[in-house]
Enzyme design. Structure first.
Site, PDB file in Angstrom:
ATOM      1  N   ALA A  97      38.077 -24.117   1.956  1.00  8.84           N
ATOM      2  CA  ALA A  97      37.853 -24.908   0.735  1.00  8.84           C
ATOM      3  C   ALA A  97      39.075 -24.870  -0.166  1.00  8.84           C
ATOM      4  CB  ALA A  97      36.651 -24.347  -0.018  1.00  8.84           C
ATOM      5  N   GLY A  98      39.264 -25.952  -0.934  1.00  7.15           N
ATOM      6  CA  GLY A  98      40.334 -25.996  -1.917  1.00  7.15           C
ATOM      7  C   GLY A  98      41.499 -26.869  -1.507  1.00  7.15           C
ATOM      8  N   LYS A 130      29.698 -17.790  -0.522  1.00  8.36           N
ATOM      9  CA  LYS A 130      31.082 -17.321  -0.390  1.00  8.36           C
ATOM     10  C   LYS A 130      31.335 -16.192  -1.368  1.00  8.36           C
ATOM     11  CE  LYS A 130      35.859 -18.963  -0.084  1.00  8.36           C
ATOM     12  NZ  LYS A 130      36.702 -20.155   0.065  1.00  8.36           N
ATOM     13  N   THR A 149      35.970 -26.894  -3.898  1.00  5.39           N
ATOM     14  CA  THR A 149      34.706 -26.824  -4.603  1.00  5.39           C
ATOM     15  C   THR A 149      34.492 -28.084  -5.434  1.00  5.39           C
ATOM     16  OG1 THR A 149      34.702 -24.427  -4.670  1.00  5.39           O
ATOM     17  CG2 THR A 149      33.412 -25.524  -6.360  1.00  5.39           C
ATOM     18  N   MET A 185      43.580 -22.928 -10.129  1.00  9.04           N
ATOM     19  CA  MET A 185      43.328 -24.367 -10.243  1.00  9.04           C
ATOM     20  C   MET A 185      42.147 -24.642 -11.173  1.00  9.04           C
ATOM     21  SD  MET A 185      45.744 -25.380  -8.257  1.00  9.04           S
ATOM     22  CE  MET A 185      45.480 -27.128  -8.118  1.00  9.04           C
ATOM     23  N   GLY A 186      41.064 -23.896 -11.001  1.00 10.17           N
ATOM     24  CA  GLY A 186      39.918 -24.049 -11.899  1.00 10.17           C
ATOM     25  C   GLY A 186      39.020 -25.236 -11.559  1.00 10.17           C
ATOM     26  N   PHE A 187      38.793 -25.423 -10.254  1.00 11.27           N
ATOM     27  CA  PHE A 187      37.837 -26.454  -9.787  1.00 11.27           C
ATOM     28  C   PHE A 187      38.197 -27.852 -10.305  1.00 11.27           C
ATOM     29  CE2 PHE A 187      33.996 -23.280  -9.392  1.00 11.27           C
ATOM     30  CZ  PHE A 187      34.644 -22.651  -8.340  1.00 11.27           C
ATOM     31  N   ASN A 235      36.846 -15.065  -0.440  1.00 13.72           N
ATOM     32  CA  ASN A 235      37.625 -15.900  -1.353  1.00 13.72           C
ATOM     33  C   ASN A 235      38.942 -15.173  -1.700  1.00 13.72           C
ATOM     34  OD1 ASN A 235      38.236 -17.942  -3.296  1.00 13.72           O
ATOM     35  ND2 ASN A 235      36.047 -18.216  -3.662  1.00 13.72           N
ATOM     36  N   THR A 236      39.687 -15.695  -2.638  1.00 10.36           N
ATOM     37  CA  THR A 236      40.933 -15.053  -3.077  1.00 10.36           C
ATOM     38  C   THR A 236      40.621 -13.770  -3.848  1.00 10.36           C
ATOM     39  OG1 THR A 236      40.877 -16.368  -5.096  1.00 10.36           O
ATOM     40  CG2 THR A 236      42.163 -17.242  -3.266  1.00 10.36           C
ATOM     41  N   ASN A 295      31.377 -27.223  -0.293  1.00 12.06           N
ATOM     42  CA  ASN A 295      31.489 -26.034  -1.133  1.00 12.06           C
ATOM     43  C   ASN A 295      31.199 -26.450  -2.583  1.00 12.06           C
ATOM     44  OD1 ASN A 295      32.885 -24.121  -2.942  1.00 12.06           O
ATOM     45  ND2 ASN A 295      33.609 -23.165  -1.053  1.00 12.06           N
ATOM     46  N   ASN A 333      38.678 -18.278 -11.140  1.00 10.25           N
ATOM     47  CA  ASN A 333      39.334 -19.194 -12.082  1.00 10.25           C
ATOM     48  C   ASN A 333      38.413 -20.001 -12.984  1.00 10.25           C
ATOM     49  OD1 ASN A 333      41.882 -18.429 -11.039  1.00 10.25           O
ATOM     50  ND2 ASN A 333      41.463 -19.702  -9.257  1.00 10.25           N
ATOM     51  N   THR A 334      37.117 -19.747 -12.887  1.00 13.14           N
ATOM     52  CA  THR A 334      36.176 -20.330 -13.841  1.00 13.14           C
ATOM     53  C   THR A 334      35.600 -19.158 -14.627  1.00 13.14           C
ATOM     54  OG1 THR A 334      35.637 -22.213 -12.446  1.00 13.14           O
ATOM     55  CG2 THR A 334      33.991 -21.602 -14.082  1.00 13.14           C
ATOM     56  N   SER A 386      35.016 -17.663  -7.169  1.00 12.91           N
ATOM     57  CA  SER A 386      36.338 -18.067  -7.646  1.00 12.91           C
ATOM     58  C   SER A 386      36.666 -17.301  -8.920  1.00 12.91           C
ATOM     59  CB  SER A 386      36.376 -19.568  -7.930  1.00 12.91           C
ATOM     60  OG  SER A 386      37.513 -19.848  -8.730  1.00 12.91           O
TER      61      SER A 386
HETATM   62  C1  LIG Z   1      45.286 -23.501  -4.017  1.00  8.61           C
HETATM   63  C2  LIG Z   1      43.976 -22.939  -3.564  1.00  8.61           C
HETATM   64  C3  LIG Z   1      42.796 -23.514  -4.008  1.00  8.61           C
HETATM   65  C4  LIG Z   1      41.569 -22.999  -3.590  1.00  8.61           C
HETATM   66  N1  LIG Z   1      40.427 -23.590  -4.030  1.00  8.61           N
HETATM   67  C5  LIG Z   1      39.232 -23.113  -3.598  1.00  8.61           C
HETATM   68  C6  LIG Z   1      38.033 -23.728  -4.011  1.00  8.61           C
HETATM   69  O1  LIG Z   1      38.034 -24.730  -4.733  1.00  8.61           O
HETATM   70  N2  LIG Z   1      36.858 -23.191  -3.577  1.00  8.61           N
HETATM   71  C7  LIG Z   1      36.817 -22.091  -2.760  1.00  8.61           C
HETATM   72  O2  LIG Z   1      35.729 -21.663  -2.385  1.00  8.61           O
HETATM   73  N3  LIG Z   1      37.943 -21.500  -2.335  1.00  8.61           N
HETATM   74  C8  LIG Z   1      39.145 -21.980  -2.737  1.00  8.61           C
HETATM   75  N4  LIG Z   1      40.288 -21.374  -2.313  1.00  8.61           N
HETATM   76  C9  LIG Z   1      40.185 -20.165  -1.450  1.00  8.61           C
HETATM   77  C10 LIG Z   1      40.353 -20.495   0.037  1.00  8.61           C
HETATM   78  O3  LIG Z   1      39.321 -21.340   0.470  1.00  8.61           O
HETATM   79  C11 LIG Z   1      40.350 -19.220   0.889  1.00  8.61           C
HETATM   80  O4  LIG Z   1      39.051 -18.644   0.883  1.00  8.61           O
HETATM   81  C12 LIG Z   1      41.347 -18.172   0.410  1.00  8.61           C
HETATM   82  O5  LIG Z   1      42.550 -18.788  -0.005  1.00  8.61           O
HETATM   83  C13 LIG Z   1      41.683 -17.145   1.499  1.00  8.61           C
HETATM   84  O6  LIG Z   1      42.192 -17.765   2.652  1.00  8.61           O
HETATM   85  P1  LIG Z   1      43.776 -17.925   2.941  1.00  8.61           P
HETATM   86  O7  LIG Z   1      44.411 -16.579   2.780  1.00  8.61           O
HETATM   87  O8  LIG Z   1      43.841 -18.460   4.344  1.00  8.61           O
HETATM   88  O9  LIG Z   1      44.290 -18.905   1.957  1.00  8.61           O
HETATM   89  C14 LIG Z   1      41.529 -21.875  -2.705  1.00  8.61           C
HETATM   90  C15 LIG Z   1      42.728 -21.317  -2.246  1.00  8.61           C
HETATM   91  C16 LIG Z   1      43.940 -21.824  -2.658  1.00  8.61           C
HETATM   92  C17 LIG Z   1      45.209 -21.194  -2.150  1.00  8.61           C
END
Ligand SMILES: Cc1cc2nc3c(=O)[nH]c(=O)nc-3n(C[C@H](O)[C@H](O)[C@H](O)COP(=O)(O)O)c2cc1C
Length: 346
Positions: free
Chosen positions: A69-70, A221, A93, A120-122, A250-251, A147, A185-186, A183
């Site tokens: 996602a993202g 998630k 998301t 980013m903040g959705f 997630n992050t 998502n 960021n919210t 997330s």
């Molecule tokens: C720029 C960016 C935006 C993201 N936006 C979302 C999001 O909107 N919703 C979400 O569930 N995860 C979001 N993620 C998290 C990713 O889906 C993923 O779970 C996380 O980055 C770990 O995987 P990776 O190390 O392969 O990036 C985002 C990640 C990045 C880098």
């Protein structure tokens, strides 16, 4: 395809990270409209093999490697991503109403660590626009995850209404759902990971879901920053609310194990860290959840997958499927087929 790392990536990495994202996005979309491009991309990147097929939570995946996602929040590029060999794409998301997200700059690279920091903040077009876009897509074979989240200005007491609204808007056009409460960021979102609000929230969405003629798999998630006790709670909640699976992870809000200059990292401010430094912790969370649930709850593994070995590690830890985002930025599209090739039994 070494072209990405030797040619494309050095150019993209000269640009601001969010700008680079848009450049890739727009060019891929434009190129895919030209006759023959999709076929060419498929030929270059889409590796298919019958042994890669997986049935997970009742859905048939052509291969277990998905786009996290993202990346394609607004479901603009789902068909194009399928030509790059992804077995599934998670959009979002998505929030009920469109919202701009946080002010830029809000996406940063840590090249030395092969990581990203984002707040980013959705930012997204809103559930109705995304649903309309998905209804019009051509490749009906591709598995799409939806998502879902809440708008920034919706207080947590009303968060469930937002998740239900997204669920209703997208139920006909996605194959599975992911409730995102992880997330960073919210403001306050991650508070919804606590037991009571989380049960209430999931029960509300699941009640709607189970009333459907064909319910959709509903997943949650989670953040990598939860303690073991919190992960135990998550498993109990998953049972209680009949979840079909978990997305882990997630992050992270942690800045541990980085080699980038500390002053620079601090100067970036708040946000979620993704990529290589997240790999080990995400795998640990997957292993813990898999063992504690006796393998009974399918897990989509995400976090720091930059190579075939990283994906195999997640699968060995118990992931039924994997997803990537940051590895795709650092390694390029060939990463997807590299992983899939490595998954074919010798
Ligand atoms: C720029 C960016 C935006 C993201 N936006 C979302 C999001 O909107 N919703 C979400 O569930 N995860 C979001 N993620 C998290 C990713 O889906 C993923 O779970 C996380 O980055 C770990 O995987 P990776 O190390 O392969 O990036 C985002 C990640 C990045 C880098």
């Amino acid at each position: 395809m070494p072209m990405y790392k030797s040619l494309v990536k050095p150019l993209l990495f000269q640009l601001d990270a969010e700008r680079a994202h848009h450049v890739v996005f727009d060019n891929l979309r434009r190129a895919a409209r030209l006759p023959g491009t999709k076929a060419l991309l498929r030929q270059l990147y889409d590796f298919q093999h019958p042994s890669l097929a997986r049935e997970v939570f009742g859905l048939q995946f052509p291969n277990p490697v998905g786009l996290a996602a993202g990346f394609d929040k607004n479901a603009v590029l789902t068909d194009e991503m399928a030509t790059l060999g992804f077995g599934f794409v998670e959009i979002g998301t998505v929030t009920p109403r469109p919202q701009p997200g946080n002010p830029a700059p809000r996406l940063f690279r840590l090249p030395q660590d092969e990581a990203l920091v984002n707040r980013m903040g959705f930012n997204n077009d809103g559930a109705a626009a995304v649903a309309a876009r998905l209804a019009g897509r051509r490749n009906r074979q591709l598995i799409i995850g939806g998502n879902i989240g809440k708008n920034k200005d919706t207080p947590n007491e009303h968060a469930a209404d937002d998740y239900v609204a997204c669920f209703e808007a997208l139920a006909e056009v996605v194959d599975y759902f992911v409730v995102n409460v992880s997330s960073p960021n919210t403001p306050g979102l991650r508070k919804l990971q606590e037991k009571k609000p989380l049960i209430d929230l999931l029960q509300r969405v699941q009640a709607r879901n189970l009333a459907r003629a064909v319910p959709r798999p509903l997943l949650l998630k989670i953040a990598p920053d939860l303690t073991d006790a919190q992960l135990d709670d998550i498993l109990e909640i998953a049972r209680e609310t009949q979840l079909s699976g978990l997305v882990a992870t997630n992050t992270t809000i942690s800045r541990a194990n980085l080699t980038s200059d500390e002053t620079y990292v601090t100067s970036l401010g708040a946000g979620g860290l993704s990529g290589r430094p997240l790999r080990a912790r995400a795998t640990e969370v997957i292993r813990y959840l898999h063992q504690k649930s006796d393998g009974g709850l399918p897990i989509i593994g995400s976090g720091g997958i930059h190579s075939a070995a990283d994906a195999l590690e997640k699968i060995a830890a118990g992931a039924a499927l994997v997803q990537l985002y940051t590895g795709f930025i650092y390694e390029g599209p060939a990463l997807v087929s590299r992983i899939n090739r490595a998954l074919v039994p010798a």
